[in-house]
Design a protein around this motif. Structure first.
Motif, PDB file in Angstrom:
ATOM      1  N   ASN A   1       0.854  -1.183   0.000  1.00  0.00           N
ATOM      2  CA  ASN A   1       0.000   0.000   0.000  1.00  0.00           C
ATOM      3  C   ASN A   1       0.893   1.237   0.000  1.00  0.00           C
ATOM      4  N   LYS A   2       0.784   2.069  -1.018  1.00  0.00           N
ATOM      5  CA  LYS A   2       1.685   3.212  -1.173  1.00  0.00           C
ATOM      6  C   LYS A   2       1.593   4.188  -0.006  1.00  0.00           C
ATOM      7  N   LEU A   3       0.378   4.378   0.529  1.00  0.00           N
ATOM      8  CA  LEU A   3       0.224   5.290   1.663  1.00  0.00           C
ATOM      9  C   LEU A   3       0.989   4.776   2.876  1.00  0.00           C
ATOM     10  N   VAL A   4       0.890   3.473   3.109  1.00  0.00           N
ATOM     11  CA  VAL A   4       1.585   2.870   4.235  1.00  0.00           C
ATOM     12  C   VAL A   4       3.094   2.976   4.037  1.00  0.00           C
ATOM     13  N   LYS A   5       3.529   2.657   2.814  1.00  0.00           N
ATOM     14  CA  LYS A   5       4.963   2.693   2.494  1.00  0.00           C
ATOM     15  C   LYS A   5       5.514   4.113   2.651  1.00  0.00           C
ATOM     16  N   ASN A   6       4.799   5.086   2.128  1.00  0.00           N
ATOM     17  CA  ASN A   6       5.245   6.473   2.230  1.00  0.00           C
ATOM     18  C   ASN A   6       5.264   6.948   3.687  1.00  0.00           C
ATOM     19  N   ALA A   7       4.292   6.469   4.459  1.00  0.00           N
ATOM     20  CA  ALA A   7       4.250   6.833   5.873  1.00  0.00           C
ATOM     21  C   ALA A   7       5.506   6.335   6.580  1.00  0.00           C
ATOM     22  N   GLY A   8       5.890   5.104   6.296  1.00  0.00           N
ATOM     23  CA  GLY A   8       7.087   4.547   6.908  1.00  0.00           C
ATOM     24  C   GLY A   8       8.334   5.301   6.528  1.00  0.00           C
ATOM     25  N   ARG A   9       8.464   5.630   5.265  1.00  0.00           N
ATOM     26  CA  ARG A   9       9.649   6.368   4.808  1.00  0.00           C
ATOM     27  C   ARG A   9       9.675   7.777   5.380  1.00  0.00           C
ATOM     28  N   LEU A  10       8.490   8.386   5.446  1.00  0.00           N
ATOM     29  CA  LEU A  10       8.412   9.734   6.013  1.00  0.00           C
ATOM     30  C   LEU A  10       8.836   9.708   7.477  1.00  0.00           C
ATOM     31  N   LEU A  11       8.378   8.704   8.206  1.00  0.00           N
ATOM     32  CA  LEU A  11       8.738   8.568   9.603  1.00  0.00           C
ATOM     33  C   LEU A  11      10.253   8.465   9.777  1.00  0.00           C
ATOM     34  N   VAL A  12      10.863   7.551   9.031  1.00  0.00           N
ATOM     35  CA  VAL A  12      12.304   7.345   9.165  1.00  0.00           C
ATOM     36  C   VAL A  12      13.077   8.600   8.744  1.00  0.00           C
ATOM     37  N   ASN A  13      12.667   9.207   7.647  1.00  0.00           N
ATOM     38  CA  ASN A  13      13.361  10.408   7.169  1.00  0.00           C
ATOM     39  C   ASN A  13      13.291  11.540   8.190  1.00  0.00           C
ATOM     40  N   GLU A  14      12.102  11.738   8.768  1.00  0.00           N
ATOM     41  CA  GLU A  14      11.937  12.815   9.749  1.00  0.00           C
ATOM     42  C   GLU A  14      12.805  12.572  10.977  1.00  0.00           C
ATOM     43  N   LYS A  15      12.846  11.312  11.426  1.00  0.00           N
ATOM     44  CA  LYS A  15      13.641  11.010  12.604  1.00  0.00           C
ATOM     45  C   LYS A  15      15.129  11.227  12.330  1.00  0.00           C
ATOM     46  N   MET A  16      15.553  10.875  11.123  1.00  0.00           N
ATOM     47  CA  MET A  16      16.964  11.052  10.790  1.00  0.00           C
ATOM     48  C   MET A  16      17.310  12.544  10.682  1.00  0.00           C
ATOM     49  N   LYS A  17      16.385  13.332  10.096  1.00  0.00           N
ATOM     50  CA  LYS A  17      16.632  14.766   9.956  1.00  0.00           C
ATOM     51  C   LYS A  17      16.769  15.437  11.317  1.00  0.00           C
ATOM     52  N   LYS A  18      16.010  14.943  12.288  1.00  0.00           N
ATOM     53  CA  LYS A  18      16.066  15.534  13.626  1.00  0.00           C
ATOM     54  C   LYS A  18      17.259  15.018  14.421  1.00  0.00           C
ATOM     55  N   ASN A  19      17.955  14.044  13.844  1.00  0.00           N
ATOM     56  CA  ASN A  19      19.218  13.570  14.408  1.00  0.00           C
ATOM     57  C   ASN A  19      19.061  13.116  15.858  1.00  0.00           C
ATOM     58  N   TYR A  20      17.998  12.378  16.135  1.00  0.00           N
ATOM     59  CA  TYR A  20      17.801  11.859  17.486  1.00  0.00           C
ATOM     60  C   TYR A  20      18.871  10.822  17.814  1.00  0.00           C
ATOM     61  N   SER A  21      19.306  10.821  19.048  1.00  0.00           N
ATOM     62  CA  SER A  21      20.302   9.849  19.480  1.00  0.00           C
ATOM     63  C   SER A  21      19.612   8.608  20.036  1.00  0.00           C
ATOM     64  N   ILE A  22      20.358   7.497  20.058  1.00  0.00           N
ATOM     65  CA  ILE A  22      19.849   6.260  20.652  1.00  0.00           C
ATOM     66  C   ILE A  22      20.838   5.853  21.734  1.00  0.00           C
ATOM     67  N   ASP A  23      20.335   5.699  22.942  1.00  0.00           N
ATOM     68  CA  ASP A  23      21.200   5.380  24.060  1.00  0.00           C
ATOM     69  C   ASP A  23      21.831   3.998  23.873  1.00  0.00           C
TER      70      ASP A  23
END
Length: 233
Positions: free
Chosen positions: A192-214
């Motif tokens: 499902n393209k909406l689902v796929k795009n949602a996943g990519r958007l999520l990952v891209n946004e998290k990477m852009k915000k440069n969140y750290s992982i303990d």
């Protein structure tokens, strides 16, 4: 004009006006907005004598007053045992504005005991604003139960996978990385393209915000170890 005065007194914390503010807040003949601002002002002054007043007003039929009560009681979260039960009752209130305020306070104070109430609201509330706020509060509490619930939303496909609706995930702190790689994979490899795009958007946004992982978290949770496999999306 009186509303503005009440707000100003609260912001300035003019303690000499405390008794007058309480009297106005309890006055049934007073304008509702004036009462709300008077209650907020009196509650912000740190006087514990306001707690019984707040508790009593929570039974008032006016939802704006109940919202003010929950906000006011949050100032005494660590002081009185009466606070948390009322906030929990706020999550069950029949008016959306009261439920929303209660969810906001639970998130702010990270009230772990409220988790079952949040999960119920996240699953059943008809107001999307409340649902999203409950998701945020659940993530903020960040226990194993809250993590499993957030993960289940993805894996069981219970969420509306509009990529813009999923933006709420990007506003949650680092705890969102507790989502298992299986959940992320489910999103970004979905047909499902909406689902796929949602996943990519999520990952891209998290990477852009440069969140750290303990690192300690990564060592203790094997489900996270392979998360970096997905970052190239």
């Amino acid at each position: 004009r009186r509303q503005a005065l009440m707000r100003a007194l609260g912001q300035l914390k003019v303690v000499e006006t405390y008794d007058d503010l309480v009297e106005i807040a309890e006055d049934e003949d007073e304008n509702t907005f004036v009462r709300v601002y008077a209650l907020e002002a009196a509650s912000s002054m740190g006087n514990e004598d306001i707690i019984p007043v707040l508790v009593d007003l929570f039974s008032h039929q006016e939802p704006r007053l109940r919202v003010a009560v929950i906000q006011g009681l949050s100032n005494f979260y660590l002081v009185s045992e009466e606070v948390v039960p009322i906030i929990l009752d706020g999550l069950k209130d029949n008016h959306a504005s009261v439920r929303l305020k209660a969810a906001e306070i639970v998130k702010e104070k990270q009230i772990e005991i409220a988790l079952p109430y949040l999960i119920y609201r996240a699953k059943n509330d008809s107001d999307k604003k409340i649902v999203y706020e409950c998701y945020n509060a659940i993530a903020k509490i960040n226990t194993q139960e809250s993590v499993e619930f957030l993960d289940s939303i993805i894996k069981k496909g219970k969420y509306d996978f509009n990529p813009y609706n999923l933006l709420w995930l990007t506003e949650i702190p680092d705890s969102i990385f507790y989502l298992s790689p299986a959940s992320v994979k489910y999103l970004i490899e979905n047909k499902n393209k909406l689902v796929k795009n949602a996943g990519r958007l999520l990952v891209n946004e998290k990477m852009k915000k440069n969140y750290s992982i303990d690192n300690n978290v990564i060592e203790k949770n094997t489900t996270i170890k392979t998360f970096d496999w997905f970052v190239f999306f």
